[in-house]
Motif scaffolding. Structure first.
Motif, PDB file in Angstrom:
ATOM      1  N   GLN A  16       0.849  -1.199   0.000  1.00 13.88           N
ATOM      2  CA  GLN A  16       0.000   0.000   0.000  1.00 13.88           C
ATOM      3  C   GLN A  16       0.882   1.246   0.000  1.00 13.88           C
ATOM      4  OE1 GLN A  16      -3.068   0.398   2.874  1.00 13.88           O
ATOM      5  NE2 GLN A  16      -4.174  -1.392   2.138  1.00 13.88           N
ATOM      6  N   THR A  17       1.032   1.838  -1.172  1.00 16.28           N
ATOM      7  CA  THR A  17       1.893   3.018  -1.279  1.00 16.28           C
ATOM      8  C   THR A  17       1.346   4.203  -0.484  1.00 16.28           C
ATOM      9  OG1 THR A  17       0.833   3.621  -3.362  1.00 16.28           O
ATOM     10  CG2 THR A  17       2.852   2.313  -3.504  1.00 16.28           C
ATOM     11  N   MET A  18       0.033   4.255  -0.292  1.00 12.22           N
ATOM     12  CA  MET A  18      -0.545   5.337   0.525  1.00 12.22           C
ATOM     13  C   MET A  18      -0.013   5.261   1.953  1.00 12.22           C
ATOM     14  SD  MET A  18      -2.525   7.931   0.755  1.00 12.22           S
ATOM     15  CE  MET A  18      -4.072   8.636   1.210  1.00 12.22           C
ATOM     16  N   MET A  19       0.045   4.068   2.515  1.00 11.36           N
ATOM     17  CA  MET A  19       0.551   3.917   3.881  1.00 11.36           C
ATOM     18  C   MET A  19       2.029   4.309   3.935  1.00 11.36           C
ATOM     19  SD  MET A  19      -1.968   3.062   5.876  1.00 11.36           S
ATOM     20  CE  MET A  19      -2.997   4.117   4.854  1.00 11.36           C
ATOM     21  N   GLN A  20       2.782   3.986   2.891  1.00 14.22           N
ATOM     22  CA  GLN A  20       4.188   4.397   2.835  1.00 14.22           C
ATOM     23  C   GLN A  20       4.296   5.917   2.795  1.00 14.22           C
ATOM     24  OE1 GLN A  20       6.079   2.432  -0.507  1.00 14.22           O
ATOM     25  NE2 GLN A  20       5.169   0.468   0.069  1.00 14.22           N
ATOM     26  N   THR A  21       3.463   6.555   1.989  1.00 15.02           N
ATOM     27  CA  THR A  21       3.470   8.016   1.864  1.00 15.02           C
ATOM     28  C   THR A  21       3.192   8.680   3.211  1.00 15.02           C
ATOM     29  OG1 THR A  21       2.790   7.920  -0.445  1.00 15.02           O
ATOM     30  CG2 THR A  21       2.342   9.983   0.725  1.00 15.02           C
ATOM     31  N   LEU A  22       2.272   8.081   3.975  1.00 10.80           N
ATOM     32  CA  LEU A  22       1.896   8.635   5.279  1.00 10.80           C
ATOM     33  C   LEU A  22       2.870   8.276   6.393  1.00 10.80           C
ATOM     34  CD1 LEU A  22      -1.946   7.949   5.093  1.00 10.80           C
ATOM     35  CD2 LEU A  22      -0.755  10.131   4.688  1.00 10.80           C
ATOM     36  N   GLY A  23       3.831   7.395   6.112  1.00  9.22           N
ATOM     37  CA  GLY A  23       4.776   6.948   7.137  1.00  9.22           C
ATOM     38  C   GLY A  23       4.149   5.993   8.132  1.00  9.22           C
ATOM     39  N   ALA A  24       3.049   5.337   7.732  1.00  7.83           N
ATOM     40  CA  ALA A  24       2.311   4.444   8.631  1.00  7.83           C
ATOM     41  C   ALA A  24       3.007   3.091   8.764  1.00  7.83           C
ATOM     42  CB  ALA A  24       0.887   4.247   8.119  1.00  7.83           C
ATOM     43  N   GLU A  25       2.801   2.463   9.910  1.00  3.58           N
ATOM     44  CA  GLU A  25       3.357   1.127  10.139  1.00  3.58           C
ATOM     45  C   GLU A  25       2.386   0.281  10.942  1.00  3.58           C
ATOM     46  OE1 GLU A  25       6.913   1.219  12.554  1.00  3.58           O
ATOM     47  OE2 GLU A  25       6.085   2.755  13.840  1.00  3.58           O
ATOM     48  N   PRO A  39       2.870   8.935  11.942  1.00  2.00           N
ATOM     49  CA  PRO A  39       3.237  10.256  12.472  1.00  2.00           C
ATOM     50  C   PRO A  39       2.370  11.338  11.820  1.00  2.00           C
ATOM     51  CG  PRO A  39       4.831   9.555  10.839  1.00  2.00           C
ATOM     52  CD  PRO A  39       3.877   8.400  11.036  1.00  2.00           C
ATOM     53  N   ILE A  40       2.154  12.417  12.550  1.00  2.00           N
ATOM     54  CA  ILE A  40       1.488  13.578  11.956  1.00  2.00           C
ATOM     55  C   ILE A  40       2.597  14.436  11.354  1.00  2.00           C
ATOM     56  CG2 ILE A  40      -0.017  15.563  12.336  1.00  2.00           C
ATOM     57  CD1 ILE A  40      -1.206  14.078  14.754  1.00  2.00           C
ATOM     58  N   LEU A  41       2.874  14.162  10.088  1.00  2.00           N
ATOM     59  CA  LEU A  41       3.966  14.828   9.378  1.00  2.00           C
ATOM     60  C   LEU A  41       3.533  16.216   8.898  1.00  2.00           C
ATOM     61  CD1 LEU A  41       5.029  11.754   7.212  1.00  2.00           C
ATOM     62  CD2 LEU A  41       6.204  12.652   9.243  1.00  2.00           C
ATOM     63  N   PRO A  42       4.478  17.100   8.611  1.00  2.00           N
ATOM     64  CA  PRO A  42       4.110  18.420   8.104  1.00  2.00           C
ATOM     65  C   PRO A  42       3.214  18.354   6.861  1.00  2.00           C
ATOM     66  CG  PRO A  42       6.428  18.399   8.707  1.00  2.00           C
ATOM     67  CD  PRO A  42       5.930  16.979   8.831  1.00  2.00           C
ATOM     68  N   GLY A  43       3.403  17.357   6.009  1.00  2.00           N
ATOM     69  CA  GLY A  43       2.611  17.231   4.793  1.00  2.00           C
ATOM     70  C   GLY A  43       1.244  16.608   4.995  1.00  2.00           C
ATOM     71  N   SER A  44       0.899  16.243   6.245  1.00  2.00           N
ATOM     72  CA  SER A  44      -0.423  15.648   6.500  1.00  2.00           C
ATOM     73  C   SER A  44      -1.221  16.458   7.525  1.00  2.00           C
ATOM     74  CB  SER A  44      -0.282  14.183   6.947  1.00  2.00           C
ATOM     75  OG  SER A  44       0.459  14.085   8.146  1.00  2.00           O
ATOM     76  N   ARG A  45      -0.941  17.755   7.563  1.00  2.00           N
ATOM     77  CA  ARG A  45      -1.654  18.650   8.484  1.00  2.00           C
ATOM     78  C   ARG A  45      -2.671  19.496   7.722  1.00  2.00           C
ATOM     79  NH1 ARG A  45       1.019  18.815  13.432  1.00  2.00           N
ATOM     80  NH2 ARG A  45       3.077  17.866  13.349  1.00  2.00           N
ATOM     81  N   GLN A  46      -3.685  19.942   8.438  1.00  2.00           N
ATOM     82  CA  GLN A  46      -4.639  20.871   7.834  1.00  2.00           C
ATOM     83  C   GLN A  46      -4.223  22.296   8.188  1.00  2.00           C
ATOM     84  OE1 GLN A  46      -5.796  22.302  10.719  1.00  2.00           O
ATOM     85  NE2 GLN A  46      -7.885  21.552  10.985  1.00  2.00           N
TER      86      GLN A  46
END
Length: 139
Positions: A16-25, A39-46
């Protein structure tokens, strides 16, 4: 859970490339229960600096789907037929943890749920609840 079943879950998650993009594990794998952390990365904030609802939904959906997968034969995968989210609080903190569970397994449909917590300084806050239906499909 057999080693083959565990390997299937980890391989499917890794694909799942989406999970990789989000840094999920995957942080916990049991029959009928999956835990995913991201993690709540800078690129996944509102715009207000909290974790975006898209991050919350993505890991909640995946945790619920993988929980359903833990109860299926090795020759099957799952897809989400429908899923609903209730956002309860802002995603404040360093990371999100989604815990997916199977409510009712089935051959044609599995009813699933997940809870998403935000973690800030070792304190967990429930921020979302999801409920949905997963459909088994051939692998």
């Amino acid at each position: 859970m057999t080693p083959d079943a565990r390997a299937r879950l980890h391989n499917s998650f890794a694909a799942q490339t989406m999970m990789q993009t989000l840094g999920a594990e995957l942080t916990e794998v049991k029959e009928g229960l999956i835990r995913i952390a991201a993690p709540i990365l800078p690129g996944s904030r509102q715009q207000q600096g909290f974790g975006h609802a898209g991050l919350t939904f993505s890991i909640g959906d995946s945790a619920a789907g993988f929980a359903a997968l833990t109860l299926l034969p090795l020759d099957q995968e799952v897809v989400t037929a429908e899923i609903k989210i209730n956002l309860l609080a802002p995603a404040r903190g360093d990371r999100l943890i989604a815990t997916g569970r199977v409510v009712k397994p089935g051959r044609r449909l599995s009813v699933v749920t997940s809870e998403v917590h935000a973690e800030a300084e070792s304190k967990l806050t429930l921020i979302a609840i999801l409920q949905g239906t997963m459909v088994p499909v051939p692998a």
